[in-house]
Design a protein around this motif. Structure first.
Motif, PDB file in Angstrom:
ATOM      1  N   PRO A  94       0.824  -1.221   0.000  1.00 45.00           N
ATOM      2  CA  PRO A  94       0.000   0.000   0.000  1.00 45.00           C
ATOM      3  C   PRO A  94       0.851   1.260   0.000  1.00 45.00           C
ATOM      4  CG  PRO A  94      -0.824  -1.578   1.609  1.00 45.00           C
ATOM      5  CD  PRO A  94       0.489  -2.113   1.111  1.00 45.00           C
ATOM      6  N   ASP A  95       0.404   2.252  -0.746  1.00 47.28           N
ATOM      7  CA  ASP A  95       1.043   3.560  -0.688  1.00 47.28           C
ATOM      8  C   ASP A  95       0.658   4.287   0.589  1.00 47.28           C
ATOM      9  OD1 ASP A  95       2.175   3.855  -3.578  1.00 47.28           O
ATOM     10  OD2 ASP A  95       0.118   3.169  -3.858  1.00 47.28           O
ATOM     11  N   ILE A  96      -0.530   3.969   1.091  1.00 46.12           N
ATOM     12  CA  ILE A  96      -1.093   4.645   2.259  1.00 46.12           C
ATOM     13  C   ILE A  96      -1.590   3.584   3.238  1.00 46.12           C
ATOM     14  CG2 ILE A  96      -2.901   6.222   3.077  1.00 46.12           C
ATOM     15  CD1 ILE A  96      -2.996   7.119  -0.036  1.00 46.12           C
ATOM     16  N   LEU A  97      -1.162   3.675   4.474  1.00 48.51           N
ATOM     17  CA  LEU A  97      -1.691   2.826   5.545  1.00 48.51           C
ATOM     18  C   LEU A  97      -2.381   3.719   6.554  1.00 48.51           C
ATOM     19  CD1 LEU A  97      -1.977   0.261   7.338  1.00 48.51           C
ATOM     20  CD2 LEU A  97       0.278   0.832   8.292  1.00 48.51           C
ATOM     21  N   VAL A  98      -3.634   3.401   6.862  1.00 50.87           N
ATOM     22  CA  VAL A  98      -4.368   4.125   7.899  1.00 50.87           C
ATOM     23  C   VAL A  98      -4.642   3.157   9.039  1.00 50.87           C
ATOM     24  CG1 VAL A  98      -6.385   5.518   8.467  1.00 50.87           C
ATOM     25  CG2 VAL A  98      -5.442   5.592   6.153  1.00 50.87           C
ATOM     26  N   GLY A 143      10.741   3.459  -1.494  1.00 48.80           N
ATOM     27  CA  GLY A 143      11.224   4.812  -1.250  1.00 48.80           C
ATOM     28  C   GLY A 143      10.130   5.836  -1.056  1.00 48.80           C
ATOM     29  N   SER A 144       8.914   5.373  -0.700  1.00 52.43           N
ATOM     30  CA  SER A 144       7.813   6.304  -0.457  1.00 52.43           C
ATOM     31  C   SER A 144       6.713   5.608   0.327  1.00 52.43           C
ATOM     32  CB  SER A 144       7.235   6.831  -1.773  1.00 52.43           C
ATOM     33  OG  SER A 144       6.613   5.783  -2.503  1.00 52.43           O
ATOM     34  N   GLY A 145       5.873   6.413   0.968  1.00 52.33           N
ATOM     35  CA  GLY A 145       4.723   5.871   1.689  1.00 52.33           C
ATOM     36  C   GLY A 145       4.160   6.881   2.655  1.00 52.33           C
ATOM     37  N   ARG A 146       2.912   6.659   3.019  1.00 48.48           N
ATOM     38  CA  ARG A 146       2.220   7.501   3.994  1.00 48.48           C
ATOM     39  C   ARG A 146       1.593   6.592   5.050  1.00 48.48           C
ATOM     40  NH1 ARG A 146       4.656  10.822   1.593  1.00 48.48           N
ATOM     41  NH2 ARG A 146       3.910  12.711   0.513  1.00 48.48           N
ATOM     42  N   ILE A 147       1.917   6.827   6.312  1.00 55.90           N
ATOM     43  CA  ILE A 147       1.290   6.109   7.424  1.00 55.90           C
ATOM     44  C   ILE A 147       0.537   7.139   8.256  1.00 55.90           C
ATOM     45  CG2 ILE A 147       1.663   4.745   9.509  1.00 55.90           C
ATOM     46  CD1 ILE A 147       4.208   3.636   8.198  1.00 55.90           C
ATOM     47  N   VAL A 148      -0.750   6.896   8.461  1.00 54.08           N
ATOM     48  CA  VAL A 148      -1.573   7.792   9.274  1.00 54.08           C
ATOM     49  C   VAL A 148      -2.272   6.941  10.331  1.00 54.08           C
ATOM     50  CG1 VAL A 148      -3.421   9.495   9.309  1.00 54.08           C
ATOM     51  CG2 VAL A 148      -1.960   9.299   7.281  1.00 54.08           C
ATOM     52  N   SER A 149      -2.037   7.252  11.592  1.00 52.48           N
ATOM     53  CA  SER A 149      -2.667   6.519  12.684  1.00 52.48           C
ATOM     54  C   SER A 149      -3.725   7.391  13.351  1.00 52.48           C
ATOM     55  CB  SER A 149      -1.617   6.091  13.718  1.00 52.48           C
ATOM     56  OG  SER A 149      -0.658   5.229  13.129  1.00 52.48           O
ATOM     57  N   ILE A 150      -4.785   6.752  13.821  1.00 49.81           N
ATOM     58  CA  ILE A 150      -5.887   7.490  14.434  1.00 49.81           C
ATOM     59  C   ILE A 150      -5.732   7.502  15.950  1.00 49.81           C
ATOM     60  CG2 ILE A 150      -8.379   7.717  14.634  1.00 49.81           C
ATOM     61  CD1 ILE A 150      -7.221   8.150  11.798  1.00 49.81           C
ATOM     62  N   ALA A 184      11.432   8.588   7.934  1.00 45.53           N
ATOM     63  CA  ALA A 184      11.568   9.799   7.125  1.00 45.53           C
ATOM     64  C   ALA A 184      12.759   9.749   6.162  1.00 45.53           C
ATOM     65  CB  ALA A 184      11.653  11.032   8.020  1.00 45.53           C
ATOM     66  N   PRO A 185      13.902   9.177   6.565  1.00 48.42           N
ATOM     67  CA  PRO A 185      15.016   9.106   5.614  1.00 48.42           C
ATOM     68  C   PRO A 185      14.719   8.268   4.378  1.00 48.42           C
ATOM     69  CG  PRO A 185      15.813   8.809   7.862  1.00 48.42           C
ATOM     70  CD  PRO A 185      14.316   8.733   7.919  1.00 48.42           C
ATOM     71  N   HIS A 186      13.663   7.475   4.425  1.00 49.36           N
ATOM     72  CA  HIS A 186      13.294   6.618   3.297  1.00 49.36           C
ATOM     73  C   HIS A 186      12.150   7.200   2.470  1.00 49.36           C
ATOM     74  CE1 HIS A 186      15.872   3.446   4.895  1.00 49.36           C
ATOM     75  NE2 HIS A 186      15.363   3.719   6.085  1.00 49.36           N
ATOM     76  N   GLY A 187      11.821   8.462   2.690  1.00 48.00           N
ATOM     77  CA  GLY A 187      10.760   9.088   1.918  1.00 48.00           C
ATOM     78  C   GLY A 187       9.356   8.762   2.404  1.00 48.00           C
ATOM     79  N   ILE A 188       9.251   8.332   3.654  1.00 48.28           N
ATOM     80  CA  ILE A 188       7.967   7.914   4.224  1.00 48.28           C
ATOM     81  C   ILE A 188       7.562   8.902   5.304  1.00 48.28           C
ATOM     82  CG2 ILE A 188       6.766   6.060   5.466  1.00 48.28           C
ATOM     83  CD1 ILE A 188       9.050   4.192   4.316  1.00 48.28           C
ATOM     84  N   THR A 189       6.292   9.304   5.310  1.00 42.32           N
ATOM     85  CA  THR A 189       5.796  10.152   6.386  1.00 42.32           C
ATOM     86  C   THR A 189       4.896   9.343   7.316  1.00 42.32           C
ATOM     87  OG1 THR A 189       3.804  10.927   5.229  1.00 42.32           O
ATOM     88  CG2 THR A 189       5.837  12.176   4.885  1.00 42.32           C
ATOM     89  N   ALA A 190       4.932   9.695   8.584  1.00 43.64           N
ATOM     90  CA  ALA A 190       4.072   9.072   9.594  1.00 43.64           C
ATOM     91  C   ALA A 190       3.459  10.190  10.425  1.00 43.64           C
ATOM     92  CB  ALA A 190       4.874   8.137  10.486  1.00 43.64           C
ATOM     93  N   ASN A 191       2.145  10.288  10.371  1.00 44.29           N
ATOM     94  CA  ASN A 191       1.431  11.314  11.115  1.00 44.29           C
ATOM     95  C   ASN A 191       0.194  10.698  11.771  1.00 44.29           C
ATOM     96  OD1 ASN A 191       2.872  13.977  10.406  1.00 44.29           O
ATOM     97  ND2 ASN A 191       2.532  13.069   8.379  1.00 44.29           N
ATOM     98  N   ALA A 192      -0.461  11.457  12.614  1.00 43.69           N
ATOM     99  CA  ALA A 192      -1.663  10.972  13.298  1.00 43.69           C
ATOM    100  C   ALA A 192      -2.771  12.013  13.215  1.00 43.69           C
ATOM    101  CB  ALA A 192      -1.370  10.639  14.765  1.00 43.69           C
ATOM    102  N   ILE A 193      -3.987  11.517  13.237  1.00 42.54           N
ATOM    103  CA  ILE A 193      -5.174  12.363  13.354  1.00 42.54           C
ATOM    104  C   ILE A 193      -5.823  12.035  14.695  1.00 42.54           C
ATOM    105  CG2 ILE A 193      -7.475  12.851  12.447  1.00 42.54           C
ATOM    106  CD1 ILE A 193      -6.406  12.123   9.683  1.00 42.54           C
ATOM    107  N   PHE A 237      -5.228  15.189   3.140  1.00 44.66           N
ATOM    108  CA  PHE A 237      -4.036  16.033   3.254  1.00 44.66           C
ATOM    109  C   PHE A 237      -2.822  15.217   3.668  1.00 44.66           C
ATOM    110  CE2 PHE A 237      -1.505  18.540   6.418  1.00 44.66           C
ATOM    111  CZ  PHE A 237      -0.781  19.307   5.515  1.00 44.66           C
ATOM    112  N   LEU A 238      -2.949  14.434   4.731  1.00 46.36           N
ATOM    113  CA  LEU A 238      -1.810  13.678   5.249  1.00 46.36           C
ATOM    114  C   LEU A 238      -1.427  12.502   4.358  1.00 46.36           C
ATOM    115  CD1 LEU A 238      -2.610  13.677   9.070  1.00 46.36           C
ATOM    116  CD2 LEU A 238      -0.913  15.067   7.854  1.00 46.36           C
ATOM    117  N   ALA A 239      -2.354  12.054   3.506  1.00 43.30           N
ATOM    118  CA  ALA A 239      -2.073  10.941   2.604  1.00 43.30           C
ATOM    119  C   ALA A 239      -1.528  11.395   1.259  1.00 43.30           C
ATOM    120  CB  ALA A 239      -3.350  10.128   2.379  1.00 43.30           C
ATOM    121  N   SER A 240      -1.509  12.689   1.015  1.00 45.65           N
ATOM    122  CA  SER A 240      -1.223  13.216  -0.316  1.00 45.65           C
ATOM    123  C   SER A 240       0.115  13.947  -0.361  1.00 45.65           C
ATOM    124  CB  SER A 240      -2.335  14.180  -0.735  1.00 45.65           C
ATOM    125  OG  SER A 240      -2.256  15.375   0.033  1.00 45.65           O
TER     126      SER A 240
END
Length: 261
Positions: A94-98, A143-150, A184-193, A237-240
């Motif tokens: 997955p490009d995006i994990l929620v 080398g990319s990805g978005r992780i968003v945790s609730i 982050a050094p691998h082009g991946i962001t991890a944020n939370a809502i 926003f956080l996935a894009s």
């Protein structure tokens, strides 16, 4: 090098795949819908296979974007590995994990049962660790990805009878920061809502309790319960690409509750 997207294209998720845990109902269902409406191919996850497939079919019908369903135990490392292996064979990493799967248990702390504590930690926290660890392997290779945790307003605020729940949601904030440090050094962001009080199937009894609803409206500067659709913009926003330089952060979507005393 292709030009970086600008304007509305920053929020376009076409061509990306998103796995949303616990998305057959409630907040997760709305989040999956919102990602599909932004163009993502969504994978609906739930404990009930038929319910997850029904949600996926509804998303496909309403958006015209293919949605899929998958079922595995998010609290079991072997099951998570098997589930992601199956998913990767079908759609790739997955490009995006929620990380949305979660439960609530309420009891005065002196009477809180051991099993309820273990269930909360497993579902609300361990699952986010297991999914993030497993999906990170493919994201690092790509080398990319978005992780968003609730998380929750209980990531920052406490109320009587839910101390263990608050502990798990507070830990989500620090897990998010730790994931940022590693990934982050691998082009991946991890944020939370961190949602405030939202009206869903699971909170309907509280919504119907006029005394409690009155407290929510009075405590929230916006003066109302959240609608699940209020969370979609924050997630997109956080996935894009719009949030490419946002990492390790927790975004409170709570009508101002955590901003005031």
């Amino acid at each position: 090098m292709p030009e970086a997207p600008t304007g509305p294209a920053l929020f376009d998720l076409a061509g990306r795949t998103a796995l949303v845990t616990g998305s057959s109902q409630g907040i997760g269902r709305a989040l999956a819908q919102g990602l599909a409406e932004a163009g993502a191919t969504v994978v609906v996850h739930g404990r009930d296979a038929a319910k997850a497939q029904r949600a996926a079919d509804e998303i496909t019908a309403s958006t015209g974007v293919a949605a899929h369903a998958i079922t595995f135990d998010v609290t079991d490392a072997a099951a998570v590995d098997a589930g992601l292996t199956e998913l990767e064979a079908r759609l790739g990493t997955p490009d995006i994990l929620v990380n949305n799967a979660g439960i609530q248990r309420r009891s005065p702390i002196a009477e809180f049962a051991d099993q309820d504590w273990h269930d909360l930690v497993a579902t609300n926290l361990t699952s986010a660790f297991l999914l993030s660890r497993r999906v990170a392997k493919g994201m690092i290779a790509r080398g990319s990805g978005r992780i968003v945790s609730i998380g929750s307003v209980q990531s920052q605020l406490a109320r009587p009878s839910i101390a263990p729940y608050s502990a798990t949601k507070g830990a989500i904030v620090m897990l998010t920061k730790g994931l940022c440090a590693d990934l982050a050094p691998h082009g991946i962001t991890a944020n939370a809502i961190a949602p405030g009080y939202f009206a869903t199937e699971l909170t309907q009894a509280l919504v119907d309790d006029e005394q409690f609803s009155g407290w929510v409206r009075g405590r929230t500067p916006a003066g109302r319960w959240g609608d699940v659709r209020d969370l979609v913009g924050a997630l997109v926003f956080l996935a894009s690409d719009a949030s490419a330089f946002v990492n390790g952060q927790t975004l409170y979507v709570d009508g101002g509750m955590t901003a005031v005393v």
